[in-house]
Enzyme design. Structure first.
Site, PDB file in Angstrom:
ATOM      1  CG  ASN A  26      -2.076  -1.099   0.898  1.00 24.08           C
ATOM      2  OD1 ASN A  26      -2.287  -1.516  -0.241  1.00 24.08           O
ATOM      3  ND2 ASN A  26      -2.736  -1.552   1.955  1.00 24.08           N
ATOM      4  CB  CYS A 121     -10.368  -6.626  -1.844  1.00 21.89           C
ATOM      5  SG  CYS A 121      -8.847  -7.492  -2.201  1.00 21.89           S
ATOM      6  N   PRO A 127     -16.666   4.009  -0.727  1.00 24.66           N
ATOM      7  CG  PRO A 127     -17.763   5.358   0.838  1.00 24.66           C
ATOM      8  CD  PRO A 127     -17.251   3.973   0.612  1.00 24.66           C
ATOM      9  CB  ILE A 128     -13.547   7.771  -3.730  1.00 22.80           C
ATOM     10  CG1 ILE A 128     -14.435   7.967  -4.952  1.00 22.80           C
ATOM     11  CG2 ILE A 128     -12.856   6.433  -3.790  1.00 22.80           C
ATOM     12  CD1 ILE A 128     -13.621   8.179  -6.236  1.00 22.80           C
ATOM     13  CD  GLN A 130     -14.776  12.199   3.820  1.00 20.70           C
ATOM     14  OE1 GLN A 130     -14.208  13.175   4.326  1.00 20.70           O
ATOM     15  NE2 GLN A 130     -16.095  12.134   3.701  1.00 20.70           N
ATOM     16  CG  ASP A 309      -5.413  -4.378   5.194  1.00 21.06           C
ATOM     17  OD1 ASP A 309      -6.621  -4.242   4.955  1.00 21.06           O
ATOM     18  OD2 ASP A 309      -4.542  -3.610   4.737  1.00 21.06           O
TER      19      ASP A 309
HETATM   20  N1  EPU Z   1     -14.184   5.769   3.242  1.00 21.77           N
HETATM   21  C1  EPU Z   1     -15.234   6.609   2.970  1.00 21.77           C
HETATM   22  N2  EPU Z   1     -15.029   7.602   2.048  1.00 21.77           N
HETATM   23  C2  EPU Z   1     -13.845   7.772   1.421  1.00 21.77           C
HETATM   24  C3  EPU Z   1     -12.780   6.912   1.704  1.00 21.77           C
HETATM   25  C4  EPU Z   1     -12.982   5.901   2.629  1.00 21.77           C
HETATM   26  O1  EPU Z   1     -16.319   6.488   3.519  1.00 21.77           O
HETATM   27  O2  EPU Z   1     -13.736   8.704   0.597  1.00 21.77           O
HETATM   28  C5  EPU Z   1     -14.369   4.713   4.263  1.00 21.77           C
HETATM   29  C6  EPU Z   1     -14.175   3.300   3.705  1.00 21.77           C
HETATM   30  O3  EPU Z   1     -15.368   2.805   3.139  1.00 21.77           O
HETATM   31  C7  EPU Z   1     -13.743   2.558   4.946  1.00 21.77           C
HETATM   32  C8  EPU Z   1     -12.912   3.602   5.711  1.00 21.77           C
HETATM   33  O4  EPU Z   1     -13.335   4.858   5.209  1.00 21.77           O
HETATM   34  O5  EPU Z   1     -14.865   2.212   5.709  1.00 21.77           O
HETATM   35  C9  EPU Z   1     -11.422   3.493   5.568  1.00 21.77           C
HETATM   36  O6  EPU Z   1     -11.078   3.408   4.187  1.00 21.77           O
HETATM   37  P1  EPU Z   1      -9.659   3.856   3.631  1.00 21.77           P
HETATM   38  O7  EPU Z   1      -9.895   4.961   2.680  1.00 21.77           O
HETATM   39  O8  EPU Z   1      -8.732   4.073   4.761  1.00 21.77           O
HETATM   40  O9  EPU Z   1      -9.241   2.576   2.843  1.00 21.77           O
HETATM   41  P2  EPU Z   1      -8.718   2.465   1.357  1.00 21.77           P
HETATM   42  O10 EPU Z   1      -7.834   3.615   1.039  1.00 21.77           O
HETATM   43  O11 EPU Z   1      -9.828   2.144   0.443  1.00 21.77           O
HETATM   44  C10 EPU Z   1      -6.544   1.225   2.114  1.00 21.77           C
HETATM   45  C11 EPU Z   1      -5.843  -0.031   1.713  1.00 21.77           C
HETATM   46  C12 EPU Z   1      -6.656  -1.228   2.192  1.00 21.77           C
HETATM   47  C13 EPU Z   1      -6.806  -1.146   3.701  1.00 21.77           C
HETATM   48  C14 EPU Z   1      -7.429   0.195   4.102  1.00 21.77           C
HETATM   49  C15 EPU Z   1      -7.513   0.428   5.599  1.00 21.77           C
HETATM   50  C16 EPU Z   1      -4.698   0.647  -0.298  1.00 21.77           C
HETATM   51  C17 EPU Z   1      -4.581   0.535  -1.753  1.00 21.77           C
HETATM   52  N3  EPU Z   1      -5.686  -0.047   0.275  1.00 21.77           N
HETATM   53  O12 EPU Z   1      -7.822   1.179   1.479  1.00 21.77           O
HETATM   54  O13 EPU Z   1      -5.935  -2.378   1.854  1.00 21.77           O
HETATM   55  O14 EPU Z   1      -7.654  -2.181   4.142  1.00 21.77           O
HETATM   56  O15 EPU Z   1      -6.661   1.279   3.537  1.00 21.77           O
HETATM   57  O16 EPU Z   1      -6.259   0.398   6.176  1.00 21.77           O
HETATM   58  O17 EPU Z   1      -3.918   1.305   0.357  1.00 21.77           O
HETATM   59  C18 EPU Z   1      -5.630  -4.666   1.329  1.00 21.77           C
HETATM   60  O18 EPU Z   1      -4.437  -4.378   1.220  1.00 21.77           O
HETATM   61  O19 EPU Z   1      -6.078  -5.853   1.329  1.00 21.77           O
HETATM   62  C19 EPU Z   1      -6.566  -3.567   1.483  1.00 21.77           C
HETATM   63  C20 EPU Z   1      -7.869  -3.713   1.327  1.00 21.77           C
END
Ligand code: EPU
Length: 389
Positions: A26, A121, A127-128, A130, A309
């Site tokens: 990551n 996954c 959502p994105i 944020q 994770d």
């Molecule tokens: N969320 C929102 N809005 C947003 C962004 C996130 O509601 O705009 C929510 C997500 O739905 C979740 C929480 O905030 O409930 C945290 O999400 P985060 O954005 O931190 O996760 P991510 O960036 O989508 C990364 C890793 C994941 C890891 C998570 C948490 C990468 C590419 N992916 O995901 O890794 O689980 O942070 O630490 O960096 C994995 O490696 O298997 C994996 C899924």
């Protein structure tokens, strides 16, 4: 996960020996995306993990015009002078989550960006909003149409951003977009994960001015240009944690090389509570366990809390722990898909919403199971290692 792979595991053996932990996935996907922002010189990046997401992203960066040379195993030199387009519209982007970092990187580089909506996954709604809120705070207009996210600004201007939830992806994406914006950007309620710090350190090595990464307030002062650098990706906290859990589950004596023990404190604490012995040195961890693990309660949280994770691998070990464990998933609501597979192996687990109640049994039994996502696969491999047959 859209690839079919198969492992046949003969369970019931203890684990002995040592393993070298790879570079952090990551962090690597953020750093490779950041490298396309380089205005002058080349970026040499080493300790990249040998995984599909990295290969896919390197392939995409090449298609975008970057010259990427692999000089050694896990080391690439990236010359981004040929990246002239602000678009990344390749279907491969749908296979990975980290592709969303190209949005922040292209927006930061060109003030305009178009990328295919990211995949990744299936572990719940992801959502994105944020990320979008942050780009808008920098002055960008963001729309999604026909599966493509488009962001554009006449000029990116720094400003205060407050995240409603702690998001790794949004924190890194805004750091990327903001490092060449005019003025100062502050990110309040930022994610503190080691990979956030690693991407910030990489950007700073390129000449960015980012302070406070690793705390919940990050301050980014925009710079005019980013230059080449040489950088080594940090070791993967999640891969290390997975090996630690495997060693504690199977029993034996395992030494992990190339780790940062500080990043694994929450895992160490939980495994010690379960009865494992963990010996830390500067960049190694030794895990010894010769008794049945004890049940514990666990809740996943943003760093420095217990990582989501590693929740799935933990569920595997807890399925054979002595007593009842309660595991609460605090980040992704759909991250218990592996539980049905563990049940095929005899596990006694009840899931209610975000909570799994696990009554440990003495032994799992081998069965044919399927991985629903990356970390579910790791969890099932651990289950296979500790199962009979
Ligand atoms: N969320 C929102 N809005 C947003 C962004 C996130 O509601 O705009 C929510 C997500 O739905 C979740 C929480 O905030 O409930 C945290 O999400 P985060 O954005 O931190 O996760 P991510 O960036 O989508 C990364 C890793 C994941 C890891 C998570 C948490 C990468 C590419 N992916 O995901 O890794 O689980 O942070 O630490 O960096 C994995 O490696 O298997 C994996 C899924």
């Amino acid at each position: 996960m859209n690839k079919v792979g198969k492992f046949v595991i003969e369970g019931g053996r203890k684990l002995y020996g040592s393993a070298r932990v790879s570079g952090a996935k990551n962090a690597a996907v953020g750093i490779l995306s950041a490298a396309i922002m380089c205005d002058d010189g080349t970026c040499t990046i080493d300790n990249l993990p040998d995984i599909d997401d990295v290969k896919t992203l390197i392939g995409i960066i090449r298609q975008m015009g970057a010259n990427v040379t692999e000089t050694d195993r896990g080391t690439v030199v990236i010359d981004s002078s040929g990246v002239k387009s602000n678009k990344a519209l390749f279907d491969e982007l749908k296979s990975m989550r980290g592709s969303y970092y190209l949005l922040g990187a292209l927006l930061g580089k060109f003030g305009q960006a178009e990328i295919i909506y990211p995949g990744g996954c299936n572990i719940g709604v992801r959502p994105i909003d944020q990320h979008i809120k942050g780009f808008q705070a920098l002055g960008a207009e963001v729309i999604t149409e026909h599966g493509v996210i488009k962001a554009s600004a006449d000029k990116l201007v720094g400003g205060p951003i407050y995240f409603d939830i702690v998001s790794v992806g949004a924190t890194i994406n805004i750091m990327l977009a903001a490092c060449k914006a005019e003025g100062v950007t502050t990110i309040d309620n930022a994610a503190k994960e080691p990979h956030v710090v690693d991407v910030a350190n990489f950007l700073n090595s390129m000449g960015a001015n980012i302070k406070g990464a690793g705390t919940d307030m990050i301050r980014i002062k925009g710079v005019k240009e980013l230059h080449g650098c040489t950088y080594s990706v940090i070791p993967d906290q999640i891969e290390a944690g997975t090996f630690m859990i495997a060693a504690a589950a199977a029993g034996g004596d395992v030494t992990l090389l190339n780790v940062i023990p500080k990043h694994l404190e929450s895992v160490t604490a939980k495994l010690e509570e379960m009865g494992a012995e963990i010996i830390e040195e500067s960049d190694t961890l030794r895990i010894k366990c010769d008794c049945r693990p004890k049940a514990i309660n666990l809740k996943t949280l943003p760093y420095p809390g217990f990582p989501t994770d590693l929740q799935q691998p933990m569920t595997s070990i807890l399925s054979i722990a002595e007593g009842r464990s309660i595991v609460t998933e605090g980040i992704f609501e759909g991250r218990f898909k592996h539980v049905d597979e563990l049940k095929r192996m005899g596990a006694n687990i009840k899931v209610e919403g975000r909570v799994a109640i696990i009554d440990g049994i003495k032994k799992l039994s081998g069965a044919s199971v399927s991985a629903t996502d990356l970390r579910a696969g790791a969890a099932l491999i651990i289950a296979g290692i500790i199962a009979e047959g």
